[in-house]
Motif scaffolding. Structure first.
Motif, short mmCIF file in Angstrom:
data_model
loop_
_atom_site.label_atom_id
_atom_site.label_comp_id
_atom_site.label_asym_id
_atom_site.label_seq_id
_atom_site.Cartn_x
_atom_site.Cartn_y
_atom_site.Cartn_z
N LYS A 40 0.86 -1.19 0.00
CA LYS A 40 0.00 0.00 0.00
C LYS A 40 0.89 1.24 0.00
CE LYS A 40 -2.03 -1.61 3.69
NZ LYS A 40 -2.90 -1.75 4.87
N VAL A 41 0.61 2.16 -0.88
CA VAL A 41 1.41 3.37 -0.98
C VAL A 41 0.46 4.57 -1.00
CG1 VAL A 41 3.29 2.25 -2.22
CG2 VAL A 41 1.44 3.31 -3.50
N ASN A 42 1.02 5.73 -0.76
CA ASN A 42 0.28 6.99 -0.83
C ASN A 42 1.13 8.00 -1.57
OD1 ASN A 42 -1.37 9.18 -0.49
ND2 ASN A 42 -1.04 9.39 1.70
N PRO A 43 0.77 8.36 -2.80
CA PRO A 43 1.60 9.31 -3.56
C PRO A 43 1.80 10.64 -2.86
CG PRO A 43 -0.09 8.30 -4.96
CD PRO A 43 -0.40 7.91 -3.56
N ALA A 44 0.85 11.04 -1.98
CA ALA A 44 0.97 12.31 -1.29
C ALA A 44 1.90 12.23 -0.09
CB ALA A 44 -0.42 12.79 -0.84
N ASN A 45 2.38 11.03 0.23
CA ASN A 45 3.22 10.85 1.42
C ASN A 45 4.67 10.74 0.97
OD1 ASN A 45 4.11 10.37 4.01
ND2 ASN A 45 3.45 8.23 4.05
N SER A 46 5.38 11.86 0.96
CA SER A 46 6.77 11.87 0.50
C SER A 46 7.69 11.44 1.64
CB SER A 46 7.17 13.26 0.00
OG SER A 46 6.97 14.22 1.01
N SER A 47 8.95 11.20 1.31
CA SER A 47 9.94 10.76 2.30
C SER A 47 10.18 11.87 3.32
CB SER A 47 11.25 10.38 1.62
OG SER A 47 11.02 9.37 0.66
N ILE A 48 10.27 11.49 4.58
CA ILE A 48 10.52 12.48 5.64
C ILE A 48 11.98 12.49 6.05
CG2 ILE A 48 8.17 12.31 6.49
CD1 ILE A 48 9.23 10.60 8.81
N LEU A 49 12.71 11.42 5.76
CA LEU A 49 14.11 11.32 6.16
C LEU A 49 14.83 10.40 5.17
CD1 LEU A 49 15.71 12.50 8.67
CD2 LEU A 49 15.66 10.18 9.58
N VAL A 50 16.04 10.78 4.79
CA VAL A 50 16.86 9.96 3.91
C VAL A 50 18.22 9.78 4.56
CG1 VAL A 50 17.90 9.72 1.64
CG2 VAL A 50 15.67 10.82 1.86
N LEU A 51 18.65 8.52 4.69
CA LEU A 51 19.94 8.19 5.29
C LEU A 51 20.90 7.72 4.20
CD1 LEU A 51 18.73 6.17 8.42
CD2 LEU A 51 19.28 8.61 8.30
N GLY A 52 22.13 8.13 4.29
CA GLY A 52 23.18 7.65 3.42
C GLY A 52 24.05 6.64 4.15
N VAL A 53 24.22 5.44 3.58
CA VAL A 53 24.99 4.37 4.20
C VAL A 53 26.15 4.02 3.26
CG1 VAL A 53 24.89 2.06 5.22
CG2 VAL A 53 22.85 3.51 5.21
N GLN A 78 23.55 -5.36 5.22
CA GLN A 78 23.35 -4.89 6.59
C GLN A 78 22.32 -3.76 6.63
OE1 GLN A 78 26.54 -4.52 9.30
NE2 GLN A 78 27.86 -6.00 8.27
N ALA A 79 22.31 -2.89 5.61
CA ALA A 79 21.32 -1.82 5.58
C ALA A 79 19.91 -2.38 5.41
CB ALA A 79 21.64 -0.85 4.44
N ASN A 80 19.77 -3.40 4.56
CA ASN A 80 18.45 -3.96 4.28
C ASN A 80 17.99 -4.91 5.37
OD1 ASN A 80 16.18 -4.40 2.52
ND2 ASN A 80 17.04 -6.38 2.02
N THR A 81 18.90 -5.72 5.91
CA THR A 81 18.53 -6.74 6.87
C THR A 81 18.42 -6.21 8.29
OG1 THR A 81 19.68 -8.37 5.49
CG2 THR A 81 19.13 -9.03 7.74
N ILE A 82 19.29 -5.25 8.65
CA ILE A 82 19.35 -4.78 10.04
C ILE A 82 18.75 -3.38 10.17
CG2 ILE A 82 20.85 -4.28 11.99
CD1 ILE A 82 22.82 -6.33 10.87
N LEU A 83 19.32 -2.41 9.45
CA LEU A 83 18.89 -1.02 9.64
C LEU A 83 17.43 -0.82 9.24
CD1 LEU A 83 22.00 1.01 8.39
CD2 LEU A 83 21.32 0.50 10.74
N ALA A 84 17.06 -1.31 8.05
CA ALA A 84 15.69 -1.09 7.57
C ALA A 84 14.67 -1.72 8.50
CB ALA A 84 15.55 -1.65 6.16
N ILE A 88 24.70 3.27 -0.25
CA ILE A 88 23.33 2.79 -0.17
C ILE A 88 22.47 3.91 0.40
CG2 ILE A 88 21.80 1.02 0.76
CD1 ILE A 88 23.89 -0.03 -1.22
N VAL A 89 21.23 3.98 -0.07
CA VAL A 89 20.31 5.03 0.35
C VAL A 89 19.10 4.40 1.03
CG1 VAL A 89 18.87 6.95 -0.40
CG2 VAL A 89 21.05 6.53 -1.52
N ILE A 90 18.70 4.94 2.18
CA ILE A 90 17.51 4.48 2.90
C ILE A 90 16.51 5.62 2.96
CG2 ILE A 90 16.61 3.59 5.08
CD1 ILE A 90 19.27 2.32 5.64
N VAL A 117 22.52 11.27 8.25
CA VAL A 117 21.30 11.87 7.74
C VAL A 117 21.66 12.83 6.61
CG1 VAL A 117 19.31 13.33 8.28
CG2 VAL A 117 20.14 11.67 9.96
N VAL A 118 21.05 12.62 5.45
CA VAL A 118 21.35 13.44 4.29
C VAL A 118 20.22 14.42 3.99
CG1 VAL A 118 22.06 13.40 1.87
CG2 VAL A 118 22.70 11.52 3.37
#
Length: 770
Positions: free
Chosen positions: A131-144, A157-163, A281-283, A319-320
Motif C-alpha cells: 500500500k502506498v500513498n503518492p501524497a506521502n513523500s519521504s521524511i528522512l533519507v539516510l546515506g549508508v 546490513q542496511a536492508n537486513t538490520i537497519l531497515a 546505499i540510500v535508505i 542523515v542526508v
C-alpha cells in the motif's frame, strides 16, 4: 427563553467548565499530529514482479497483461498503469478516494492469486504488493557507505538490520533501500571451454541447483534422548562452488572452477547510488498516515547511535535529507502569524471598548475558543498543519465578534441604570438569538466547503472543520462564560474610566464625516462599488489558477534521461557528472542520486534528491536554484536532468519528470508508438512549455534472433532449449538459493562478461541437441 441564565446564576460551574475546555484544548495541542498539509490519502497499491533477464516485451505480455486482466475487474479502480522494463514489471492501481485501502489490498491479493496460473512458470516468486500513498513523500533519507566493505555487504546490513529496526520505530510507515542488491554468488562461465568438453549451460544449472539445498532431514529418537539431523547440504562460499565436479572425461575430473569464474557479487550489478560524490546505499523513510512527522524524525535521530552500534563499525550512517527542517520553520511562521493576529485583535478590542474590564471579557473568550478547537481537532483526527493553523488565524477575527456583541449589549443596559446581574440577564437574552443566527450564517457559508468532493474537498475540508469549530465554540462561550463574566466584572458607568477619550472622539468625528460624504453622493458610491466588482471579476479571470500554490520545501527532485541504448558504465559516468554539477551550486547542501530507480528502472534513467541549505541561509528560492543549474546541466552531453521542487501535495500514482502530465492511450501499441513521438515533438515547440519529456522507452537497440525452426527440429532442438541457452548466458539467471538465519541469497548464472559485450558473441552460444 434565556439560554444564558443558568450559566449567569452558576458562575462557579461555568468557570470550571471553561477551565476544563481550556485544559482539554491545551492537552490536545501536544497530541495533534504535525504535518505540512492535511492528510489526503489516495488509496493506491503498487504491485511488482521480477523475472531476471526478461525483455520489456516479454514482461509486458507474459507478466503485466495477465495481471492487468485480473486487476481491471476490481471494484472502485480509477486508474491502472503498468511499466515493464528488463526483468521487472511495476503496476500502480489507484482507487476512488472513498475506497477502503485495506479492502482494496485484499482484492489485489486475490487477483494476484487468480492470475498465478497465467504467469510464467520460471517466475522466481509471485508478484509482491504494498500500500502506498503518492501524497506521502519521504521524511528522512539516510546515506549508508563504507570505505572498506564491499557494496553488497553494506546493502545486506542496511536492508537486513537497519531497515528492519527503523521500521519498528513508532510512526514509521515504509522504509525503502536503494542503490544496491543482495549479495550473491555469481558463476560466470566460459561457454567456449564448456562446449569443448561437450557440455552446456544446462549442465551447470542442474549441477548448481542440486549442489546446494535446504531440505528437512528428521531426527533420531532413542530410549533416553533425541537427536536432530543436520548435514552440509548448503554451500555458502565461492571455493565450494569451484570444487564441484562437473563431469569426468577420460578419467579426468572436470570441476566447475575449470570452466567458470565464481565470485562474490550482487544479484544485479546494474544499479548504483551516491550520497554527494560517494558511492553507497540510500535508505528512504516514510511515516505512517496520521503520525506526527516531527516526532517520528526525532525518534529516528535519537535511535541513530544504537542503529550504528548494531552494524559493522566500518559502515557510516548519516542523515542526508531531513524534511522536518522546513516543516518546523513553516509551522513556526504560521504560529507567529496566529499569535500576531490574536495580539492585534486584543489591541483593537481594548481601543474601541475603552474599558479594561469590558475589553477583558472578549479577550478571554477568544483564546478559549481557539484552544477548545484543538481539542475538537484531536477528536476528529485532524492535524496541526499549515491549512488548519491558517484557519485558526482567520478565526481569530471571527471568534471575538459574538463576545463583543454580548458585552456591548450588557454595557448598554448598565448605562440605562440596571444592576450588573440584571444587565447581564437582560442583555444576554436580547442578543442570544442574534448570536445563534450569526453563527448559523457563518456555518452556512462554510457548508459548500464541507460538501466539496475529490482531492480539493479532502484538502480544504480540514479548513472548514477547523474554522467552523472555532466559530461554534465562540457562540457557545459567548452565551455562557461571557455573560457570567459581565455579571461579575462590569460596573456602572460612573465607576468606570474611559481611556483615550480624545482619540475615540476623533475617530467618531472622522467616521461621521466619511459616512455623511458617502450618503450625500450615493450614486457615486454605488458606481464605485460596481466598478470595484467589475475589476475584481476581470482580475479573477486573469489571475493564474491551480490546485495548490507551488511550494519551496527546501528539496528538489530530479529525473535523468540518457539515450535508450546507453550501457551501464556510460550511464554511471554521466550520472556522476550530474551529481558534480549540482553540488557546485552554493545553495545545494546534499545530493542523493540513484541509477536504476531503486532497482526498478531502465538503464538509461536515474533519480536525484537534492537538499538545499536552510531558507534563512540562502537568498535564492528553489525555482531560482533550478534556473541557475540549467545552464550547467545543459553542458553535460548525452543526458538530461529534469528538476522540480518537492511538493507536499502530490496527486496521481504515476511519477513524472515535470509538473504536469498528459497521457496518451491507444489499444493499438504500434499506433501509439508512431504517434507519441509526434505529439511530444509538437509540445516541445510550444513557447508556453519547457522541459517536455516522455516516459516512452521504444528507441533502444535490440538484437533479433531468428530461429530456423526446420533446422532446429531436424537437429532435435526445441525453442525452449534456445530460450534457456540465451537466458543462461545473458539473463543473470537465478539457479539456486541459500538460506541463513538472517536472509536468503541467490546464485546467479551467466556467461563471462567479455562474452556479453556485442552481438557477435551470439555465435558462440551452444545448444545441445538430442
Amino acid at each position: 427563553m434565556n439560554l444564558s441564565e443558568p450559566f449567569i446564576r452558576r458562575p462557579v460551574a461555568t468557570s470550571l467548565a471553561a477551565a476544563a475546555l481550556l485544559a482539554a484544548g491545551a492537552l490536545a495541542y501536544g497530541y495533534l499530529p504535525v504535518a505540512p498539509l492535511p492528510r489526503v490519502d489516495f488509496p493506491t497499491v503498487a504491485v511488482w514482479a521480477l523475472l531476471p533477464g526478461g525483455s520489456p516485451e516479454t514482461m509486458a505480455s507474459s507478466v503485466a497483461a495477465p495481471l492487468e486482466r485480473r486487476f481491471a475487474r476490481i471494484a472502485g479502480l480509477s486508474e491502472l498503469t503498468s511499466s515493464s522494463t528488463e526483468g521487472r514489471t511495476t503496476l500502480t492501481l489507484q482507487f476512488d478516494l472513498d475506497r477502503d485501502i485495506d479492502g482494496a489490498a485484499r482484492d489485489v491479493q486475490a487477483a494476484i492469486d487468480a492470475a498465478a496460473g497465467d504467469l510464467p512458470k520460471d517466475l522466481p516468486q509471485l508478484p509482491n504488493w504494498r500500500k502506498v500513498n503518492p501524497a506521502n513523500s519521504s521524511i528522512l533519507v539516510l546515506g549508508v557507505s563504507s570505505q572498506t566493505l564491499p557494496l553488497g555487504v553494506v546493502y545486506d546490513q542496511a536492508n537486513t538490520i537497519l531497515a528492519q529496526k527503523i521500521s519498528q520505530i513508532a510512526g514509521v510507515g515504509q522504509v525503502f533501500v536503494g542503490g544496491g542488491q543482495q549479495p550473491a554468488i555469481r558463476i560466470q562461465v566460459d561457454t567456449q571451454a564448456l562446449a569443448d568438453l561437450g557440455l552446456g549451460m544446462e549442465d551447470v544449472r542442474a549441477l548448481v541447483g542440486q549442489a546446494t539445498v535446504d531440505q528437512p532431514k528428521g531426527s533420531l529418537s532413542g530410549p533416553s534422548e533425541s537427536l536432530s539431523l543436520a548435514d552440509n547440504d548448503q554451500i555458502f562460499v565461492p571455493d565450494s562452488y569451484r570444487n564441484l565436479v562437473l563431469s569426468r572425461q577420460n578419467g579426468a575430473v572436470v570441476r566447475l572452477g575449470d570452466v567458470a569464474r565464481v565470485v562474490e557479487s550482487t544479484e544485479n550489478v546494474r544499479v548504483a547510488a551516491w550520497t554527494d560524490r560517494e558511492r553507497g546505499i540510500v535508505i528512504l523513510v516514510k511515516r505512517q498516515p496520521g503520525a506526527n512527522m516531527l516526532e517520528v524524525i526525532d525518534r529516528i535521530r535519537a535511535e541513530l547511535p544504537e542503529l550504528r552500534a548494531s552494524i559493522s563499525p566500518a559502515i557510516d550512517v548519516r542523515v542526508v535529507l531531513d524534511r522536518s527542517r522546513t516543516l518546523r520553520a513553516s509551522i513556526a511562521s504560521v504560529d507567529e502569524s496566529l499569535l500576531a493576529s490574536v495580539v492585534l485583535v486584543v489591541l483593537v478590542v481594548f481601543l474601541f471598548l475603552r474599558r479594561p474590564r469590558a475589553a477583558l471579557i472578549p479577550c478571554v473568550a477568544m483564546p478559549l475558543s481557539l484552544l477548545g478547537t484543538f481539542g475538537v481537532m484531536w477528536l476528529l483526527g485532524l492535524s496541526r498543519d499549515n491549512v488548519s493553523l491558517m484557519a485558526l488565524t482567520v478565526a481569530a477575527g471571527f471568534v471575538v465578534d459574538d463576545a463583543i456583541v454580548v458585552t456591548e449589549n450588557v454595557l448598554r443596559r448598565l448605562e440605562g441604570g440596571a444592576t450588573p446581574l440584571a444587565a447581564a440577564l437582560d442583555g444576554a437574552k436580547q442578543v442570544g438569538v442574534t448570536v445563534v443566527s450569526i453563527t448559523a450564517a457563518l456555518l452556512a457559508a462554510l457548508l459548500p466547503v464541507f460538501l466539496l468532493g475529490g482531492v480539493v474537498g479532502r484538502l480544504f475540508r480540514e479548513l472548514a472543520f477547523t474554522l467552523g469549530t472555532a466559530i461554534a465554540l465562540s457562540a457557545l462561550v459567548s452565551l455562557t462564560l461571557t455573560p457570567a463574566m459581565c455579571a461579575r466584572l462590569l460596573m456602572p458607568p460612573r465607576a468606570a474610566e474611559a481611556p483615550a477619550g480624545g482619540v475615540w472622539r476623533w475617530l467618531l468625528r472622522a467616521y461621521d464625516a466619511a459616512l455623511g460624504g458617502v450618503l450625500r453622493f450615493r450614486g457615486l458610491a454605488l458606481a464605485a462599488a460596481l466598478l470595484v466588482t467589475l475589476l475584481t471579476g476581470a482580475l479573477l479571470w486573469r489571475v493564474p489558477k491551480g490546485l495548490f500554490p507551488r511550494e519551496d520545501t527546501g528539496q528538489l527532485v530530479g529525473y535523468a534521461d540518457a539515450p535508450q541504448s546507453i550501457s551501464f558504465p556510460a550511464m554511471r559516468d554521466r550520472q556522476r557528472a550530474l551529481n558534480t554539477a549540482v553540488l557546485t551550486d552554493p545553495d545545494v547542501e546534499h545530493v542523493i542520486s540513484v541509477m536504476g530507480a531503486w532497482g526498478a528502472g531502465t538503464l538509461n534513467t536515474g533519480e536525484m534528491l537534492v537538499q538545499l541549505v536552510p531558507r534563512a541561509d540562502r537568498k535564492a528560492t528553489a525555482d531560482e536554484v533550478i534556473a541557475r543549474l540549467r545552464p550547467k546541466l545543459a553542458q553535460i552531453e548525452g543526458i538530461s536532468l529534469y528538476l522540480q521542487p518537492v511538493q507536499d501535495m502530490q496527486v496521481g500514482g504515476r511519477l513524472a519528470r515535470s509538473q504536469y502530465q498528459y497521457t496518451l492511450e491507444d489499444p493499438d501499441l504500434h499506433e501509439l508508438d508512431a504517434w507519441a513521438p509526434r505529439v511530444l515533438a509538437k509540445l516541445q515547440t510550444l513557447p508556453q512549455l519547457r522541459e517536455v519529456a516522455s516516459d516512452q522507452q521504444t528507441a533502444g537497440l535490440e538484437v533479433e534472433v531468428d530461429v530456423d525452426r526446420d533446422t532446429a527440429s531436424r537437429l532435435g532442438v526445441s525453442l525452449t532449449d534456445v530460450d534457456d541457452a540465451l537466458y543462461d548466458d545473458f539473463g543473470q539467471r537465478q539457479v539456486a538459493t541459500t538460506y541463513t538465519g538472517e536472509n536468503q541469497y541467490h546464485v546467479i548464472l551467466e556467461a563471462l562478461p567479455k562474452l556479453q559485450a556485442t552481438p557477435d558473441e551470439l555465435g558462440d552460444v551452444y545448444v545441445r541437441s538430442s
